[in-house]
Design a protein around this motif. Structure first.
Motif, PDB file in Angstrom:
ATOM      1  N   VAL A   1      -5.501   3.269  -3.234  1.00  0.00           N
ATOM      2  CA  VAL A   1      -4.067   3.303  -3.542  1.00  0.00           C
ATOM      3  C   VAL A   1      -3.270   3.773  -2.326  1.00  0.00           C
TER       4      VAL A   1
ATOM      5  N   LEU B   1      -3.033   1.054   0.174  1.00  0.00           N
ATOM      6  CA  LEU B   1      -2.083   0.024  -0.256  1.00  0.00           C
ATOM      7  C   LEU B   1      -0.655   0.443   0.090  1.00  0.00           C
ATOM      8  N   ARG B   2      -0.380   1.718  -0.130  1.00  0.00           N
ATOM      9  CA  ARG B   2       0.953   2.212   0.217  1.00  0.00           C
ATOM     10  C   ARG B   2       1.220   2.034   1.704  1.00  0.00           C
TER      11      ARG B   2
ATOM     12  N   VAL C   1       0.666  -6.774  -4.268  1.00  0.00           N
ATOM     13  CA  VAL C   1      -0.534  -5.975  -4.522  1.00  0.00           C
ATOM     14  C   VAL C   1      -0.406  -4.610  -3.849  1.00  0.00           C
ATOM     15  N   SER C   2       0.049  -4.623  -2.594  1.00  0.00           N
ATOM     16  CA  SER C   2       0.155  -3.344  -1.895  1.00  0.00           C
ATOM     17  C   SER C   2       1.225  -2.468  -2.528  1.00  0.00           C
ATOM     18  N   ALA C   3       2.257  -3.115  -3.110  1.00  0.00           N
ATOM     19  CA  ALA C   3       3.307  -2.313  -3.752  1.00  0.00           C
ATOM     20  C   ALA C   3       2.791  -1.592  -4.988  1.00  0.00           C
TER      21      ALA C   3
ATOM     22  N   GLY D   1       0.441   0.189  -5.051  1.00  0.00           N
ATOM     23  CA  GLY D   1       0.052   1.515  -4.579  1.00  0.00           C
ATOM     24  C   GLY D   1       1.053   2.584  -4.981  1.00  0.00           C
TER      25      GLY D   1
ATOM     26  N   VAL E   1      -0.119  -0.152   3.671  1.00  0.00           N
ATOM     27  CA  VAL E   1       0.049  -1.578   3.952  1.00  0.00           C
ATOM     28  C   VAL E   1       1.481  -2.002   3.637  1.00  0.00           C
ATOM     29  N   PHE E   2       1.953  -1.572   2.491  1.00  0.00           N
ATOM     30  CA  PHE E   2       3.313  -1.952   2.093  1.00  0.00           C
ATOM     31  C   PHE E   2       4.335  -1.401   3.086  1.00  0.00           C
TER      32      PHE E   2
END
Lengths: 632, 269
Positions: free
Chosen positions: B144, B147-148, A16-18, A20, B150-151
């Motif tokens: 977004v 999220l980046r 999910v985070s990817a 982004g 987090v990744f």
């Protein structure tokens, strides 16, 4: 628990985070204009916009969506837009403009009036166009009430057609930006230059009016004429009517340039509670050395549907009873007059150059029961050395551009000085005590100066609005809010703000004010900020304000503390007064959080930062005197 | 039995070890609490602001967390003699080290992600602005971007964990493991960047090659990746350059080299 299950869970979150990286954050392409009255608007004065709206003139507008500011900023006029886009620190505080929309005049069939105002034959067709897609007509002679106008068209053909008909040149957005940039001289420089001229103008007006005192005596009431009315009737122009001690029943209109001279408090003109006592309908009338009582208690007139944008105000506010009403009385003088009134003291309409001085107006005990000490409409006049006690407002101005109000005292009233639709006013060296608001400027005017005033014991000391104004050298104590800033592009300097609930309230939308070299000391809260602002930086050229003891040291001895001070910050707010707060301010945790909060200010709550707090007061003598007064 | 299957069994065993170690669970809980506290204190209101507020805490806390989870993984087996037992099974060095890494990674990532998700929950609820009569737009802020972040943080945690596993494989005693572990964390937080600072101050590198040099420091590589991928799209002025690629290569390099080295030093084939 099995590792595979946990692994799958973690993997899903990672997937999910990817996403982004797959999605692109929205650019400006998807943005569309909003109704203009839903923007936070700036540019041009309130008067200019009111006039344009009621006359049906077109004012080109713009809407900007900034990347780091969630509110849409609206601009009246392309000059305001360009100047704001080019302003230093603008993009630092709001981010870059993601989209700029300007008025689209294509299809509205615009034309110019004789004065050069723009009207549209088909105004419903007016829409919005992106600035980079628009064609602009410059130098066409088109104007708004605020000055020359640049007109945007969505369709270049329409722009060219307009330029053919009315002159001017069709250019692109980038040309407009370079052409309009820096077009206006620094308003504050202009203001500083103007201030001296304005004092001189006021001195000249006073000197001119005082010549009316030298007129030869022609009639003495009681000797040469039975009543004041007949005395005025018999007196030739440019002579003096002497009114000896005594009480005179008067409801009189003066239509020639004479001087009415009493002999002080013992000469009483009494209106028997019936309307206005003296109405002056001639230039160069002087009313001196007497007392006026028995004024009617009609405070407001009747409203009516009429043409001009401010008829309502003029008819309601300008028709109340008064001790003296000046109408078209240019250069008139009211001196050494005491007025007891349940309504207005002096009302001045269209009386530029009139002077009210050395006089006293005593109004009602409760503000709601009274009205204005001096009510100035369309009159650039001088009010000086006078005292206003009770009533609603000491001096109320409506569209009295250029008025000078100086060296007065006001007490026990609602507002000391109340400026409405008034630009270029000078309010200097007045003392206001026991008021709701000491000095208040409303309705987005421009070029107002509030200088060296003293306000104490009020809910708000000084409340400002508009643009390109300044408040310099004022002393504000014992208020709930010392100075409430509602302006943009204005200067606040050398003010002494002591012992208030909140020292300075920054309620302004665009952080374009200069707030430097003030002494802001011993307030419960030095600063509070509105919820819709952004980061305000209060220093220029490496020096800020004096806040008393603030965390940090002046290691290089340049007179400023090496650590920035945030007067509205939870830690810094107490650090000036508590040793614990001072030590806590040095905590790495506090420091780290602060450091990161400096980034992208537009997406943070509003705040104030003084990057270079002073170690010494700006006006130590004033500060010491004020603090001594406060202690005693 | 395939080597993947064996690695999976090792991973399961490592995962259970973490779950049975109260100290590690307490540490993970503390980390989640700290991130939540930072999010609450900063009252960010926007995702991009939260990213900036969390960046430094994450940079400090994630290495500590990863090393706490990883440095005793193989060392513990070695000291208790279980490593000798493991060697009697038909398990290759790659399967064993890979399994240990996978098992611990799942645990570390669970903690790291839990903290970031908890912190993000504050954003929708902390927007203190309400001017109902005024039009608003989305600005550049976007989930977004978060999220980046987090990744990238998860990737950073994996890299640091790989270093922790290397320490764990290389250490031969508790004391040595602890010393190596603490040394590595200090190096990550301060050492690498100090060394780069020294070379920069000495005039040995130019601004251009600094980008490449930064990739050698896992923390700085992570930081520059965050800036390039989350801050730059907001219009903040971040200098152009191949920072993203270089930093990615740097981070990946650290992970691969560390795990490979751990495989070689865990026991002699």
């Amino acid at each position: 628990m099995h590792v595979t299950h946990a692994g799958i869970l973690v993997g899903v979150v990672l997937l999910v985070s990817a996403t982004g990286f797959a999605a692109t954050p929205s650019g400006g392409e998807s943005l569309s204009p909003v109704p203009f009255d839903e923007t936070l608007s700036t540019g041009m004065t309130g008067v200019d916009i009111q006039q344009a709206d009621s006359a049906g003139y077109v004012v080109p507008r713009a809407e900007v969506f900034y990347s780091q500011y969630e509110y849409v900023v609206g601009y009246y006029g392309m000059d305001a837009l360009v100047n704001s886009l080019d302003a230093a620190g603008g993009t630092e505080q709001f981010g870059r403009p993601m989209a700029i929309f300007v008025t689209d005049l294509s299809g509205t069939e615009p034309y110019l009036t004789e004065e050069g105002y723009v009207r549209a034959r088909n105004s419903v067709a007016q829409g919005w166009v992106r600035a980079e897609d628009a064609a602009f007509v410059v130098d066409s002679g088109a104007r708004t009430p605020g000055g020359p106008a640049t007109l945007p068209f969505g369709d270049r053909v329409d722009a060219e057609r307009f330029a053919d008909a009315h002159g001017g040149e069709v250019v692109t957005w980038s040309t407009v930006r370079t052409r309009l940039a820096g077009g206006e001289t620094d308003p504050l420089t202009r203001l500083a230059e103007r201030r001296a001229d304005q004092q001189q103008w006021a001195n000249d007006s006073v000197a001119g009016a005082r010549e009316l005192l030298d007129r030869p005596t022609s009639v003495v009431v009681g000797e040469d004429a039975p009543t004041l009315a007949t005395a005025v009737e018999r007196a030739p122009p440019n002579s003096t009517v002497v009114v000896p001690p005594g009480t005179y029943d008067v409801n009189l209109t003066i239509r020639k340039p004479v001087t009415i001279a009493g002999s002080g408090e013992n000469t009483v003109l009494h209106g028997e509670g019936n309307g206005t006592v003296l109405t002056v309908r001639s230039p160069d009338v002087a009313v001196v050395s007497l007392r006026i009582e028995g004024i009617g208690d009609t405070r407001v007139g009747q409203s009516a549907e009429t043409e001009a944008w401010d008829d309502r105000i003029r008819l309601i506010y300008g028709r109340g009873d008064a001790g003296i009403r000046l109408a078209d009385a240019h250069g008139a003088l009211v001196q050494n007059v005491t007025i007891e009134t349940p309504a207005n003291g002096v009302v001045a309409l269209n009386s530029t150059g009139a002077v009210v001085r050395d006089s006293t107006v005593r109004g009602s005990d409760r503000p709601a029961d009274g009205f204005m000490g001096v009510l100035a409409m369309y009159s650039a006049m001088v009010v000086e050395d006078s005292e206003f006690v009770g009533g609603r407002d000491g001096v109320y101005t409506h569209y009295a551009n250029g008025i000078v109000v100086r060296d007065n005292t006001m007490s026990s009233l609602r507002y000391g000085v109340h400026e409405m639709y008034t630009s270029d006013a000078l309010v200097g060296n007045n003392t206001v005590t026991d008021a709701s608001v000491g000095l208040i400027v409303m309705t987005r005017p421009a070029g107002n100066a509030l200088v060296d005033n003293r306000v104490t014991d009020a809910e708000i000391g000084i409340s400002t609005a508009g643009s390109a104004s300044y408040a310099v050298g004022n002393v504000v104590t014992d208020t709930a809010v010392g100075i409430s800033i509602g302006t943009d592009r204005s200067l606040y300097a050398r003010n002494t703000v002591v012992d208030n609930g909140v020292g300075i309230r920054a309620a302004t939308l665009l952080p374009t004010n200069t707030v430097v070299a003030n002494d802001i000391v011993a307030n419960d809260r030095p600063v509070s900020v509105g919820n819709r602002g952004t980061r305000n930086i209060w220093a220029t050229d490496g020096t800020g304000n004096y806040w008393g003891a603030v965390p940090g040291l002046d290691r290089d001895g340049d007179g400023t503390v090496d650590r920035s001070y945030r007067p509205d910050d939870a830690v810094d707010r107490v650090a000036g007064r508590s040793a614990g707060g001072y030590a806590f301010a040095r905590s790495p945790a506090v420091g780290t959080l602060r450091q990161f909060q400096q980034a992208i200010p537009g997406l943070r709550g509003a705040s104030v930062v003084d990057p270079a707090p002073r170690t010494e007061p700006v006006r130590p003598a004033v500060l010491e005197r004020v603090r001594k007064e406060e202690d005693s | 039995m395939s080597s993947v299957r064996r690695a999976g069994e090792v991973a399961q065993r490592e995962f259970l070890t973490v779950l049975r170690t109260p100290t590690l669970l307490a540490l993970a809980a503390g980390y989640v609490f700290l991130l939540t506290a930072v999010a609450w204190l900063s009252v960010a209101g926007t995702y991009i602001a939260l990213v900036l507020d969390l960046l430094t805490p994450v940079e400090v806390l994630v290495p500590i967390l990863a090393f706490a989870f990883g440095y005793r993984a193989i060392l513990g087996d070695r000291e208790s003699g279980e490593l000798e037992t493991v060697r009697t099974y038909p398990v290759s060095r790659v399967s064993y080290v890979g399994g240990v890494y996978l098992g611990r990674a799942v645990a570390v990532l669970a903690a790291v992600l839990a903290g970031l998700v908890a912190a993000a929950l504050f954003v929708p609820f902390s927007s203190g602005r309400d001017l109902s009569f005024t039009a608003t737009h989305a600005t550049v802020d976007s989930p977004v971007l978060y999220l980046r972040f987090v990744f990238l943080t998860a990737a950073f945690a994996l890299v640091v964990l790989a270093l922790a596993i290397l320490v764990s494989a290389a250490a031969r005693s508790s004391r040595g493991g602890l010393a190596l572990g603490v040394g590595a964390v200090v190096a990550l937080l301060v050492g690498f960047d100090s060394a780069i600072l020294t070379t920069l101050a000495g005039g040995f590198v130019s601004g251009d090659s600094l980008t490449a040099l930064l990739a050698l420091s896992p923390n700085s590589a992570f930081r520059s990746l965050v800036f390039v991928t989350t801050l730059a799209p907001t219009g903040a002025s971040v200098p152009e350059g191949p920072a993203a690629l270089v930093a990615t290569v740097g981070l990946a390099g650290w992970a691969v080299v560390a795990i490979t080295a751990a495989t070689f030093v865990v026991w002699n084939a």
